[in-house]
Scaffold this motif. Sequence first.
Motif, PDB file in Angstrom:
ATOM      1  N   ALA A   1     -15.238 -24.949  58.405  1.00  0.00           N
ATOM      2  CA  ALA A   1     -14.440 -24.265  59.426  1.00  0.00           C
ATOM      3  C   ALA A   1     -14.610 -24.931  60.796  1.00  0.00           C
ATOM      4  O   ALA A   1     -13.629 -25.134  61.517  1.00  0.00           O
ATOM      5  CB  ALA A   1     -14.839 -22.797  59.498  1.00  0.00           C
ATOM      6  N   GLU A   2     -15.845 -25.276  61.151  1.00  0.00           N
ATOM      7  CA  GLU A   2     -16.120 -25.903  62.454  1.00  0.00           C
ATOM      8  C   GLU A   2     -15.416 -27.241  62.614  1.00  0.00           C
ATOM      9  O   GLU A   2     -14.898 -27.554  63.679  1.00  0.00           O
ATOM     10  CB  GLU A   2     -17.624 -26.138  62.626  1.00  0.00           C
ATOM     11  CG  GLU A   2     -18.429 -24.913  62.956  1.00  0.00           C
ATOM     12  CD  GLU A   2     -19.932 -25.217  62.966  1.00  0.00           C
ATOM     13  OE1 GLU A   2     -20.329 -26.391  63.100  1.00  0.00           O
ATOM     14  OE2 GLU A   2     -20.709 -24.255  62.832  1.00  0.00           O
ATOM     15  N   THR A   3     -15.448 -28.053  61.537  1.00  0.00           N
ATOM     16  CA  THR A   3     -14.868 -29.392  61.625  1.00  0.00           C
ATOM     17  C   THR A   3     -13.377 -29.399  61.358  1.00  0.00           C
ATOM     18  O   THR A   3     -12.722 -30.418  61.577  1.00  0.00           O
ATOM     19  CB  THR A   3     -15.553 -30.353  60.630  1.00  0.00           C
ATOM     20  OG1 THR A   3     -15.388 -29.839  59.300  1.00  0.00           O
ATOM     21  CG2 THR A   3     -17.022 -30.533  60.948  1.00  0.00           C
ATOM     22  N   GLY A   4     -12.851 -28.280  60.890  1.00  0.00           N
ATOM     23  CA  GLY A   4     -11.422 -28.213  60.572  1.00  0.00           C
ATOM     24  C   GLY A   4     -11.073 -29.017  59.331  1.00  0.00           C
ATOM     25  O   GLY A   4      -9.928 -29.453  59.159  1.00  0.00           O
ATOM     26  N   ALA A   5     -12.048 -29.231  58.460  1.00  0.00           N
ATOM     27  CA  ALA A   5     -11.829 -30.017  57.247  1.00  0.00           C
ATOM     28  C   ALA A   5     -10.894 -29.278  56.298  1.00  0.00           C
ATOM     29  O   ALA A   5     -10.983 -28.071  56.138  1.00  0.00           O
ATOM     30  CB  ALA A   5     -13.159 -30.285  56.564  1.00  0.00           C
ATOM     31  N   SER A   6      -9.992 -30.058  55.684  1.00  0.00           N
ATOM     32  CA  SER A   6      -9.053 -29.441  54.757  1.00  0.00           C
ATOM     33  C   SER A   6      -8.887 -30.250  53.476  1.00  0.00           C
ATOM     34  O   SER A   6      -8.290 -29.756  52.524  1.00  0.00           O
ATOM     35  CB  SER A   6      -7.694 -29.267  55.430  1.00  0.00           C
ATOM     36  OG  SER A   6      -7.204 -30.533  55.844  1.00  0.00           O
ATOM     37  N   ALA A   7      -9.386 -31.467  53.462  1.00  0.00           N
ATOM     38  CA  ALA A   7      -9.222 -32.311  52.287  1.00  0.00           C
ATOM     39  C   ALA A   7     -10.466 -33.155  52.080  1.00  0.00           C
ATOM     40  O   ALA A   7     -11.351 -33.210  52.935  1.00  0.00           O
ATOM     41  CB  ALA A   7      -8.004 -33.212  52.472  1.00  0.00           C
ATOM     42  N   MET A   8     -10.503 -33.851  50.947  1.00  0.00           N
ATOM     43  CA  MET A   8     -11.660 -34.685  50.605  1.00  0.00           C
ATOM     44  C   MET A   8     -11.923 -35.769  51.652  1.00  0.00           C
ATOM     45  O   MET A   8     -13.054 -36.172  51.851  1.00  0.00           O
ATOM     46  CB  MET A   8     -11.460 -35.332  49.234  1.00  0.00           C
ATOM     47  CG  MET A   8     -11.656 -34.377  48.074  1.00  0.00           C
ATOM     48  SD  MET A   8     -13.305 -33.635  48.052  1.00  0.00           S
ATOM     49  CE  MET A   8     -14.289 -35.085  47.746  1.00  0.00           C
ATOM     50  N   LYS A   9     -10.885 -36.225  52.318  1.00  0.00           N
ATOM     51  CA  LYS A   9     -11.069 -37.273  53.329  1.00  0.00           C
ATOM     52  C   LYS A   9     -11.932 -36.791  54.498  1.00  0.00           C
ATOM     53  O   LYS A   9     -12.479 -37.601  55.238  1.00  0.00           O
ATOM     54  CB  LYS A   9      -9.725 -37.800  53.835  1.00  0.00           C
ATOM     55  CG  LYS A   9      -8.921 -36.787  54.612  1.00  0.00           C
ATOM     56  CD  LYS A   9      -7.589 -37.372  55.049  1.00  0.00           C
ATOM     57  CE  LYS A   9      -6.701 -36.328  55.645  1.00  0.00           C
ATOM     58  NZ  LYS A   9      -6.826 -36.105  57.013  1.00  0.00           N
ATOM     59  N   ASP A  10     -12.095 -35.487  54.648  1.00  0.00           N
ATOM     60  CA  ASP A  10     -12.896 -34.909  55.729  1.00  0.00           C
ATOM     61  C   ASP A  10     -14.347 -34.637  55.316  1.00  0.00           C
ATOM     62  O   ASP A  10     -15.120 -34.107  56.106  1.00  0.00           O
ATOM     63  CB  ASP A  10     -12.265 -33.586  56.195  1.00  0.00           C
ATOM     64  CG  ASP A  10     -10.854 -33.760  56.707  1.00  0.00           C
ATOM     65  OD1 ASP A  10     -10.610 -34.778  57.381  1.00  0.00           O
ATOM     66  OD2 ASP A  10     -10.013 -32.881  56.435  1.00  0.00           O
ATOM     67  N   MET A  11     -14.693 -35.001  54.094  1.00  0.00           N
ATOM     68  CA  MET A  11     -16.029 -34.682  53.585  1.00  0.00           C
ATOM     69  C   MET A  11     -17.127 -35.314  54.442  1.00  0.00           C
ATOM     70  O   MET A  11     -18.171 -34.697  54.676  1.00  0.00           O
ATOM     71  CB  MET A  11     -16.162 -35.149  52.137  1.00  0.00           C
ATOM     72  CG  MET A  11     -17.455 -34.712  51.509  1.00  0.00           C
ATOM     73  SD  MET A  11     -17.396 -34.949  49.745  1.00  0.00           S
ATOM     74  CE  MET A  11     -19.101 -34.716  49.356  1.00  0.00           C
ATOM     75  N   GLY A  12     -16.915 -36.515  54.934  1.00  0.00           N
ATOM     76  CA  GLY A  12     -17.910 -37.188  55.764  1.00  0.00           C
ATOM     77  C   GLY A  12     -18.235 -36.405  57.024  1.00  0.00           C
ATOM     78  O   GLY A  12     -19.401 -36.289  57.416  1.00  0.00           O
TER      79      GLY A  12
ATOM     80  N   LYS B   1     -17.779 -30.913  48.143  1.00  0.00           N
ATOM     81  CA  LYS B   1     -16.710 -31.551  47.370  1.00  0.00           C
ATOM     82  C   LYS B   1     -15.917 -30.489  46.599  1.00  0.00           C
ATOM     83  O   LYS B   1     -14.691 -30.504  46.580  1.00  0.00           O
ATOM     84  CB  LYS B   1     -17.310 -32.563  46.389  1.00  0.00           C
ATOM     85  CG  LYS B   1     -16.290 -33.338  45.600  1.00  0.00           C
ATOM     86  CD  LYS B   1     -16.970 -34.282  44.616  1.00  0.00           C
ATOM     87  CE  LYS B   1     -17.105 -35.634  45.265  1.00  0.00           C
ATOM     88  NZ  LYS B   1     -17.617 -36.659  44.334  1.00  0.00           N
ATOM     89  N   GLU B   2     -16.651 -29.558  45.987  1.00  0.00           N
ATOM     90  CA  GLU B   2     -16.024 -28.471  45.231  1.00  0.00           C
ATOM     91  C   GLU B   2     -15.164 -27.602  46.159  1.00  0.00           C
ATOM     92  O   GLU B   2     -14.023 -27.251  45.828  1.00  0.00           O
ATOM     93  CB  GLU B   2     -17.108 -27.640  44.570  1.00  0.00           C
ATOM     94  CG  GLU B   2     -16.639 -26.465  43.743  1.00  0.00           C
ATOM     95  CD  GLU B   2     -17.790 -25.646  43.230  1.00  0.00           C
ATOM     96  OE1 GLU B   2     -17.733 -24.402  43.353  1.00  0.00           O
ATOM     97  OE2 GLU B   2     -18.780 -26.241  42.731  1.00  0.00           O
ATOM     98  N   LEU B   3     -15.700 -27.267  47.324  1.00  0.00           N
ATOM     99  CA  LEU B   3     -14.979 -26.410  48.253  1.00  0.00           C
ATOM    100  C   LEU B   3     -13.728 -27.094  48.814  1.00  0.00           C
ATOM    101  O   LEU B   3     -12.686 -26.451  48.979  1.00  0.00           O
ATOM    102  CB  LEU B   3     -15.884 -25.984  49.413  1.00  0.00           C
ATOM    103  CG  LEU B   3     -17.027 -25.020  49.051  1.00  0.00           C
ATOM    104  CD1 LEU B   3     -17.980 -24.866  50.216  1.00  0.00           C
ATOM    105  CD2 LEU B   3     -16.468 -23.674  48.620  1.00  0.00           C
ATOM    106  N   LEU B   4     -13.830 -28.393  49.110  1.00  0.00           N
ATOM    107  CA  LEU B   4     -12.688 -29.102  49.677  1.00  0.00           C
ATOM    108  C   LEU B   4     -11.618 -29.416  48.636  1.00  0.00           C
ATOM    109  O   LEU B   4     -10.442 -29.549  48.994  1.00  0.00           O
ATOM    110  CB  LEU B   4     -13.148 -30.403  50.352  1.00  0.00           C
ATOM    111  CG  LEU B   4     -13.934 -30.229  51.648  1.00  0.00           C
ATOM    112  CD1 LEU B   4     -14.424 -31.573  52.165  1.00  0.00           C
ATOM    113  CD2 LEU B   4     -13.094 -29.540  52.707  1.00  0.00           C
ATOM    114  N   SER B   5     -12.001 -29.555  47.375  1.00  0.00           N
ATOM    115  CA  SER B   5     -11.014 -29.881  46.356  1.00  0.00           C
ATOM    116  C   SER B   5     -10.421 -28.643  45.695  1.00  0.00           C
ATOM    117  O   SER B   5      -9.490 -28.746  44.903  1.00  0.00           O
ATOM    118  CB  SER B   5     -11.622 -30.800  45.296  1.00  0.00           C
ATOM    119  OG  SER B   5     -12.689 -30.160  44.651  1.00  0.00           O
TER     120      SER B   5
END
Length: 155
Positions: free
Chosen positions: A113-124, A148-152
């Motif tokens: 939520a903090e990083t705004g990640a929405s896809a695997m490319k944001d895993m880093g 990885k599980e949460l983003l995919s």
Amino acid sequence: MALREQFREHLNEAMKAKHARRVSTLRLVLASLQELDIANRDPEAKAGVSDAQILTLLAKMVKQREESAAAYASAGRPELAEAEREEIEIIREYMPKQMSDTEVKAAANAAIAETGASAMKDMGKVMAALKEKYAGQMDFARASALVKELLSAPK
């Protein structure tokens, strides 16, 4: 008191009390710290590596000893496996309490939520945020699999 000073102080105490396993383990930790200091040498930094980096080093040392203990146990050398487990106990005394699976999942969700990640490319970005905030408190291999599980997962 910083971790580095704790190691030195506890090493002196262990030497006076003649606790051989504790002395050898703390010497190994201090030697690893010195190697890390040399590898990360920065002309402006006189204090050496940070406590967060030390916690990362300790986690790595615990993982190495767990692998060694398993190898010794499977090779029929229980006395060597026990020595490795004793070292693990000593090293863990200096690490914060490890997070439970539930706490790791909550931290991963918060980092996403903090990083705004929405896809695997944001895993880093997510893993970097977790490592910065929870150094030494979680197993990052398990956290990585969870992220990885949460983003995919389908949204």
